[in-house]
Enzyme design. Structure first.
Site, mmCIF file in Angstrom:
data_model
loop_
_atom_site.group_PDB
_atom_site.id
_atom_site.type_symbol
_atom_site.label_atom_id
_atom_site.label_comp_id
_atom_site.label_asym_id
_atom_site.label_seq_id
_atom_site.Cartn_x
_atom_site.Cartn_y
_atom_site.Cartn_z
ATOM 1 N N GLU A 125 0.828 -1.211 0.000
ATOM 2 C CA GLU A 125 0.000 0.000 0.000
ATOM 3 C C GLU A 125 0.859 1.256 0.000
ATOM 4 O O GLU A 125 1.982 1.243 0.500
ATOM 5 C CB GLU A 125 -0.835 0.067 1.285
ATOM 6 C CG GLU A 125 -1.631 -1.151 1.569
ATOM 7 C CD GLU A 125 -2.103 -1.200 3.022
ATOM 8 O OE1 GLU A 125 -2.816 -2.143 3.347
ATOM 9 O OE2 GLU A 125 -1.742 -0.298 3.811
ATOM 10 N N CYS A 138 3.236 8.301 1.789
ATOM 11 C CA CYS A 138 3.714 7.268 2.715
ATOM 12 C C CYS A 138 3.876 5.980 1.904
ATOM 13 O O CYS A 138 2.917 5.524 1.280
ATOM 14 C CB CYS A 138 2.673 7.105 3.831
ATOM 15 S SG CYS A 138 3.066 5.774 4.977
ATOM 16 N N CYS A 145 5.505 -7.356 7.274
ATOM 17 C CA CYS A 145 6.566 -6.927 8.183
ATOM 18 C C CYS A 145 6.826 -8.052 9.170
ATOM 19 O O CYS A 145 5.894 -8.706 9.633
ATOM 20 C CB CYS A 145 6.148 -5.652 8.931
ATOM 21 S SG CYS A 145 7.428 -5.070 10.075
ATOM 22 N N CYS A 149 4.662 -6.548 15.824
ATOM 23 C CA CYS A 149 3.999 -5.723 16.848
ATOM 24 C C CYS A 149 2.522 -6.131 16.909
ATOM 25 O O CYS A 149 1.834 -6.114 15.881
ATOM 26 C CB CYS A 149 4.130 -4.236 16.516
ATOM 27 S SG CYS A 149 5.847 -3.737 16.293
ATOM 28 N N CYS A 152 -0.554 -4.060 15.362
ATOM 29 C CA CYS A 152 -0.412 -3.507 14.013
ATOM 30 C C CYS A 152 -0.904 -4.493 12.958
ATOM 31 O O CYS A 152 -0.556 -5.679 12.991
ATOM 32 C CB CYS A 152 1.062 -3.179 13.781
ATOM 33 S SG CYS A 152 1.494 -2.930 12.059
ATOM 34 N N CYS A 379 -1.503 1.136 8.549
ATOM 35 C CA CYS A 379 -0.755 0.367 7.575
ATOM 36 C C CYS A 379 -1.157 -1.099 7.630
ATOM 37 O O CYS A 379 -1.377 -1.663 8.681
ATOM 38 C CB CYS A 379 0.747 0.521 7.783
ATOM 39 S SG CYS A 379 1.380 -0.218 9.286
HETATM 40 S S1 SF4 Z 1 4.259 -1.316 13.815
HETATM 41 FE FE1 SF4 Z 1 3.744 -2.816 12.215
HETATM 42 S S2 SF4 Z 1 4.886 -2.163 10.358
HETATM 43 FE FE2 SF4 Z 1 5.773 -1.098 12.155
HETATM 44 S S3 SF4 Z 1 7.449 -2.462 12.813
HETATM 45 FE FE3 SF4 Z 1 5.675 -3.072 14.039
HETATM 46 S S4 SF4 Z 1 4.735 -4.751 12.853
HETATM 47 FE FE4 SF4 Z 1 6.141 -3.672 11.465
#
Ligand code: SF4
Length: 387
Positions: A125, A138, A145, A149, A152, A379
């Site tokens: 995206e 962005c 990823c 986290c 997220c 995101c």
């Molecule tokens: S917040 Fe999401 S995109 Fe950012 S490092 Fe953590 S898992 Fe990855």
């Protein structure tokens, strides 16, 4: 420049827990390379490719002018090229790397979020945000990823692969052209800022990200001419990446996603903290400030009842002030929650108090606006839905 495949750092958030082994095994499940693109080649490679097509060296410069100077990849626009060679040159140098799947528009057309399909079916995206005095794009640097986290959306997808420099740069070219051609509400304008805050951990794909930064910031015909000072590279705290970036001597802004003022809490919110703790991350961020003379952005997603209380704000202020004055700018961001997740946005009252405490302690802090809340703005949400 062409070697853009897998994380050269091998950095994972610590340990070899099941979740991360999973991420790693996906990581190694390579599905081939994106087609070679002009933006993935250095000068010599471009000249060699042109020679294979029977084109002299000066044609490479013309192509660079089309690509960086005019954001063009259409053969029909290459009017300085022999008509018989245009199609062939466009196909050889500018294969389509990102294909639009869907587009969502919000804020009266001033926010445009695009979902792209890559050559291997991967989804990423980018989000364009137009403001009165600037337009920011962005962009994503990885498919998914691997940092895990828990709050997220992208983190839930895991890491599929790194993106090539060409795939990263193409997001910028298409947005710059759309702005120039008046395709974004508000009429023709200029893409002025780029932030690496979309999908992925930019430091996990360092070489391609750095190549993209150079191509975005160099003046045409070497790049798009967006000042390095208007480029932000964000990281969840990959300390070796921060230190390496400081040595490059490029005045990009560094953003560190801190999200918690102490290790106990950050271990839970940001698994990478078990690898590089808050002291190591803040030390590296402050060193980046000293080296670049650019204030570091500290990103802090406010989560209700988790990290948004007065004690957290006070501790954050103490940790930052420990290094002296005015070296960091805190961006508390109201969390854009994932559907069904236990992590949710703070009460506006708590947000206000959090900011007040930082300000009272002499910390510069601005509540970041959350463009595109109504369009799966966090995101990874659009890609997660599409899957
Ligand atoms: S917040 Fe999401 S995109 Fe950012 S490092 Fe953590 S898992 Fe990855």
């Amino acid at each position: 420049m062409t070697d853009h495949d897998l994380p050269e750092t091998g950095i994972t958030p610590g340990g070899t827990s099941g979740a991360f082994r999973d991420v790693l095994s996906k990581d190694h499940a390579r599905r081939g390379k994106p087609p070679a693109h002009f933006a993935d080649m250095d000068e010599q490679e471009r000249i060699a490719r042109a020679a294979e097509l029977g084109l002299p060296k000066f044609r490479v410069r013309q192509l660079a002018n089309h690509y960086y100077g005019h954001c063009d990849v259409n053969a029909a626009e290459f009017t300085d090229f022999p008509a018989a060679r245009r199609e062939e040159a466009a196909a050889a140098f500018f294969p389509e790397l990102i294909h639009e799947v869907t587009r969502q528009v919000a804020d009266e057309g001033m926010t445009v979020k695009t979902l792209w399909r890559l050559f291997d079916g991967s989804l990423i995206e980018s989000v364009l945000m137009r403001y009165p005095n600037r337009t920011t794009l962005c962009i994503s640097s990885q498919v998914g990823c691997g940092m895990g986290c828990p709050f997220c959306a992208t983190g839930q997808l895991g890491l599929t692969r790194n993106m090539s420099a060409g795939e990263i740069v193409e997001q910028v070219r298409v947005a710059a052209r759309a702005m120039r051609d008046g395709e974004v509400a508000g009429g023709p304008g200029r893409l002025s800022n780029v932030v690496f805050m979309g999908m992925g951990e930019p430091m996990g794909n360092y070489r391609s990200v750095l190549s993209a930064v150079r191509q975005i910031s160099a003046m045409p015909p070497e790049g798009f001419g967006i000042s390095a000072r208007n480029i932000t590279v964000s990281t969840v705290g990959v300390v070796p990446g921060i230190r390496r970036l400081a040595e490059e001597g490029i005045p990009v802004r560094l953003a560190v996603s801190l999200h918690a003022p102490n290790d106990e809490l950050r271990d839970e919110l940001v698994p990478m903290n078990r690898r590089f703790d808050t002291t190591q991350v803040l030390d590296a961020a402050h060193d980046y400030f000293l080296a670049s003379k650019r204030r570091v952005s500290i990103e802090y997603a406010l989560m209700r009842g988790i990290n948004d209380q007065a004690e957290h704000a006070r501790q954050l202020a103490r940790r930052l002030n420990h290094y002296g004055d005015n070296w960091a700018h805190v961006n508390p961001i109201p969390l854009n929650p994932i559907e069904g997740s236990r992590w949710t946005a703070s009460d506006p009252e708590d947000e206000r108090r959090f900011l007040e405490i930082l300000h009272a302690a002499g910390i510069t802090a601005t509540l970041r606006d959350t463009r595109g809340q109504d369009i799966d703005g966090a995101c990874g949400q659009l890609a997660a839905k599409e899957r």
